[in-house]
Write an enzyme that holds these catalytic residues in place. Structure first.
Site, mmCIF file in Angstrom:
data_model
loop_
_atom_site.group_PDB
_atom_site.id
_atom_site.type_symbol
_atom_site.label_atom_id
_atom_site.label_comp_id
_atom_site.label_asym_id
_atom_site.label_seq_id
_atom_site.Cartn_x
_atom_site.Cartn_y
_atom_site.Cartn_z
ATOM 1 N N ALA A 79 0.657 -1.224 0.375
ATOM 2 C CA ALA A 79 0.382 -0.142 0.022
ATOM 3 C C ALA A 79 1.139 1.566 -0.237
ATOM 4 C CB ALA A 79 -0.676 -0.394 0.843
ATOM 5 N N ASP A 80 0.009 2.489 -0.271
ATOM 6 C CA ASP A 80 0.590 3.959 -0.312
ATOM 7 C C ASP A 80 -0.550 4.906 -0.337
ATOM 8 O OD1 ASP A 80 3.993 4.922 -0.881
ATOM 9 O OD2 ASP A 80 1.948 6.026 -1.400
ATOM 10 N N THR A 81 -0.010 6.128 0.325
ATOM 11 C CA THR A 81 -0.828 6.729 0.657
ATOM 12 C C THR A 81 0.219 8.304 0.156
ATOM 13 O OG1 THR A 81 -1.926 5.572 2.822
ATOM 14 C CG2 THR A 81 -2.350 7.685 2.802
ATOM 15 N N GLY A 116 -3.541 3.381 -2.590
ATOM 16 C CA GLY A 116 -3.524 2.791 -3.178
ATOM 17 C C GLY A 116 -2.962 0.942 -2.601
#
Length: 196
Positions: A79-81, A116
């Site tokens: 994930a990436d924020t 994501g």
């Protein structure tokens, strides 16, 4: 009792993140997993990429990097924020001055949090992105300084954690997933996991 995520029993589930918040959130789904942080990954992205697509792009990049290392039967969640305000991508602040700059920018305004996520095995990968709008009350210089001193938000996109003091005193509204703002949109992740 049969679990709705029994389909994962044939996988060794891995969280490809060092984030304690993502670890805590993933545990809420009631699945067994191990943590395997990604190291030395290039988190750059093309300048031409629209800001709201950056998190999805980075989550897929992380998934691709992991896929080459996965053994059969392993499933990794990446994930990436990012926070997007005025078309500017606010990732993790470099230092306290950068955190202060970000919080002043968010003060009294709304912004979008994009996370994501990707679920990947050695055979396939599926991904999605969650968008949440967060509104902040005007924050005083003293409130921003106190938050940075108390919570040291240098490991958080946009320099804040909604679950911390600044969220309690500053967030006036949220449209979308609360868990997305914490860093892992659980409903979208659950939906992806059900497909495996």
């Amino acid at each position: 009792m049969k679990s709705v995520l029994d389909n994962l029993n044939s996988y060794r589930v891995i969280l490809g993140s060092a984030s304690p918040r993502r670890r805590e959130l993933l545990a809420m789904l009631g699945i067994d997993f191990e943590v395997r942080p990604l190291k030395g990954l290039d988190e750059s992205y093309p300048d031409s990429l629209p800001p709201l697509e950056v998190a999805h792009y980075l989550a897929k990049q992380k998934a691709e990097a992991c896929q080459k290392l996965l053994a059969p039967g392993e499933l990794v969640i990446t994930a990436d924020t990012v926070v997007v305000c005025d078309n500017e991508v606010l990732g993790k602040p470099h230092d306290e001055a950068d955190a202060s700059r970000m919080l002043h920018k968010l003060s009294g305004r709304s912004h979008t949090v994009a996370t994501g996520i990707a679920v990947t095995t050695s055979q396939k990968s599926e991904s999605d992105v969650a968008l949440t709008t967060v509104s902040f009350a005007p924050l005083s210089v003293e409130e921003i300084e106190q938050y940075i001193t108390l919570c040291h938000p240098l490991d958080k996109a946009g320099a804040y954690g909604i679950q911390e003091w600044i969220g309690a005193i500053g967030v006036t509204g949220i449209d979308g997933s609360f868990y997305n703002v914490m860093g892992l949109p659980l409903h979208k992740l659950y939906t992806l996991l059900r497909r495996f």
